[in-house]
Scaffold this active site. Structure first.
Site, PDB file in Angstrom:
ATOM      1  N   ASP A   6      69.093  44.758  35.353  1.00  0.00           N
ATOM      2  CA  ASP A   6      69.666  45.721  35.155  1.00  0.00           C
ATOM      3  C   ASP A   6      71.286  45.595  35.239  1.00  0.00           C
ATOM      4  O   ASP A   6      71.939  46.279  36.289  1.00  0.00           O
ATOM      5  CB  ASP A   6      69.257  47.178  35.938  1.00  0.00           C
ATOM      6  CG  ASP A   6      70.172  48.491  35.553  1.00  0.00           C
ATOM      7  OD1 ASP A   6      70.896  48.550  34.408  1.00  0.00           O
ATOM      8  OD2 ASP A   6      70.197  49.495  36.410  1.00  0.00           O
TER       9      ASP A   6
HETATM   10  C1  SPV Z   1      68.844  53.812  36.488  1.00  0.00           C
HETATM   11  O1  SPV Z   1      67.840  54.314  36.831  1.00  0.00           O
HETATM   12  O2  SPV Z   1      69.090  52.748  35.596  1.00  0.00           O
HETATM   13  C2  SPV Z   1      70.086  54.281  36.877  1.00  0.00           C
HETATM   14  C3  SPV Z   1      69.748  55.078  38.485  1.00  0.00           C
HETATM   15  O3  SPV Z   1      71.120  54.274  36.696  1.00  0.00           O
HETATM   16  S1  SPV Z   1      70.091  54.314  39.641  1.00  0.00           S
HETATM   17  O4  SPV Z   1      69.112  53.111  39.559  1.00  0.00           O
HETATM   18  O5  SPV Z   1      69.591  54.914  40.736  1.00  0.00           O
HETATM   19  O6  SPV Z   1      71.428  53.736  39.655  1.00  0.00           O
HETATM   20 MG    MG Z   2      71.226  53.101  35.104  1.00  0.00          MG
END
Ligand code: SPV
Ligand code: MG
Length: 293
Positions: free
Chosen positions: A53
Site C-alpha cells: 500500500d
Molecule cells: C486503507 O485502508 O487503505 C487506509 C486506512 O487508508 S489505513 O490503513 O488505516 O491508513
Molecule cells: Mg489507504
C-alpha cells in the site's frame, strides 16, 4: 440507511459503520452483515493484488476494484483515493471518473506522493494550502449534488500534533470538504475525543470520520458519543480472509486432504447462492445445489 444518500446519512443523527472490503464478494458479505457503507480501501485492494500500500496501483486499478464492489451490493461506496493519485489536474479527472462510475465519495489524504500506508512511518505531509486547493478542485469537478469529497487529516499520524490537525481541518472545510476523516494511530481513542471536542468548539458542522485500527477496544457507539458520524473498519476483512486462507492451505498441505477443513469453509451451495447462481438463465434446467457440500 435505505433510500438515503451517503451525505444525508452522515449528516443525520446516529452513526454509520463503514467496512473495508476489497472485492465484490466481500462487499456482498458486508451488506448481508448489516454494515452501512463500504470503504474501498487502498490497503485491502493493494493486498488483493499482492502489492504494498504505497501508491503502486494505478487509479484505474483502484477505480475498477471500487466499481466491482459497487456492482455487487447496494451500499454506498467510500473510495480511498490516497493522496489523489497526482496533482490537481489528476484529482479533477479522478472525481469525474469516480462520480460517473457511481461511487458515492472519495477520501483524499494530505500526504505527499508517493504515499505509504499510515501505519508504515516515513510520512511527508502535503503543504496545507496545496492540499486545500486539491479539495476545492475536487469539489468543483463533481457534477451532481450528492457526491462527497472527504478530506483526511494525517497530522496525528505524522506527529505534527493536534493544533496542526485542527488548523488543517478548518482550511479543508473552507475549501469545501464535505466531511473530515481524522486519522490516529494512538492505542486509545483520546486523540479522537480531543479532536472532536475542539472541533465542536469551532462551531463548524461537518461530519467527522475515524478509523479505529490501533484503538480497537472503543465501540462505534462510544466514538459517536464523542462526535464521530462514520466509523471505518478499514482492514479487518482482508486480514480475516488472509488468516482463513493461510489456515486452510496449511491444513490441506499437511494432511494431503481437505477433509479436516470442510466443516470450517463455506459450502458450495452457499457460494452459489451468494454469487447468484440460481438466477443464471440457460437451456439446462437448474437442479439446485441442495446436496452439495
Ligand atoms: C486503507 O485502508 O487503505 C487506509 C486506512 O487508508 S489505513 O490503513 O488505516 O491508513
Ligand atoms: Mg489507504
Amino acid at each position: 440507511m435505505t433510500g438515503k444518500t451517503l451525505r444525508d446519512a452522515l449528516n443525520g443523527p446516529g452513526y454509520l459503520r463503514v467496512i473495508g472490503t476489497h472485492d465484490g464478494l466481500t462487499a456482498t458479505l458486508a451488506e448481508r452483515a448489516g454494515f452501512d457503507a463500504i470503504w474501498a480501501g487502498g490497503l485491502g485492494i493493494s493486498a488483493s493484488y499482492r502489492v504494498a500500500d504505497a501508491g503502486l496501483l494505478t487509479m484505474t486499478e483502484f477505480l475498477g476494484a471500487a466499481v466491482g464492489m459497487h456492482n455487487a451490493c447496494r451500499l454506498p461506496i467510500v473510495a480511498d483515493a490516497d493522496a489523489g493519485f497526482g496533482d490537481v489536474n489528476v484529482v479533477r479527472r479522478m472525481v469525474q471518473l469516480y462520480e460517473a462510475a457511481g461511487i458515492d465519495a472519495v477520501c483524499i489524504e494530505d500526504k505527499q506522493y508517493p504515499k505509504r500506508n499510515s501505519f508504515c512511518g516515513g510520512h511527508q505531509l502535503e503543504e496545507p494550502r496545496s492540499f486545500a486547493q486539491k479539495i476545492a478542485v475536487a469539489k468543483a469537478a463533481q457534477s451532481g449534488p450528492d457526491f462527497m469529497v472527504i478530506a483526511r487529516l494525517e497530522s496525528l499520524i505524522a506527529g505534527t500534533g493536534m493544533n496542526d490537525a485542527l488548523a488543517r481541518a478548518k482550511l479543508y472545510h473552507d475549501a469545501g470538504a464535505d466531511a473530515i476523516l481524522i486519522h490516529s494511530r494512538a492505542p486509545h481513542a483520546e486523540e479522537i475525543r480531543e479532536f472532536c471536542t475542539r472541533w465542536r468548539r469551532t462551531g463548524r458542522d461537518v461530519p467527522l470520520l475515524c478509523v479505529p485500527t490501533t484503538y480497537a477496544s472503543v465501540t462505534a457507539r462510544e466514538l459517536a458519543d464523542m462526535g464521530i458520524s462514520g466509523v471505518i473498519y478499514a482492514n479487518q476483512v482482508v486480514r480475516a480472509a488472509t488468516k482463513a486462507v493461510i489456515d486452510v492451505l496449511d491444513s490441506i498441505a499437511k494432511h494431503d486432504s481437505s477433509v479436516d477443513v470442510e466443516s470450517t469453509i463455506t459450502t458450495l451451495s452457499e457460494l452459489f447462492e451468494l454469487t447468484g447462481m440460481n438466477d443464471v438463465l440457460g437451456d439446462v434446467p437448474w437442479q439446485g445445489v441442495a446436496d452439495l457440500r
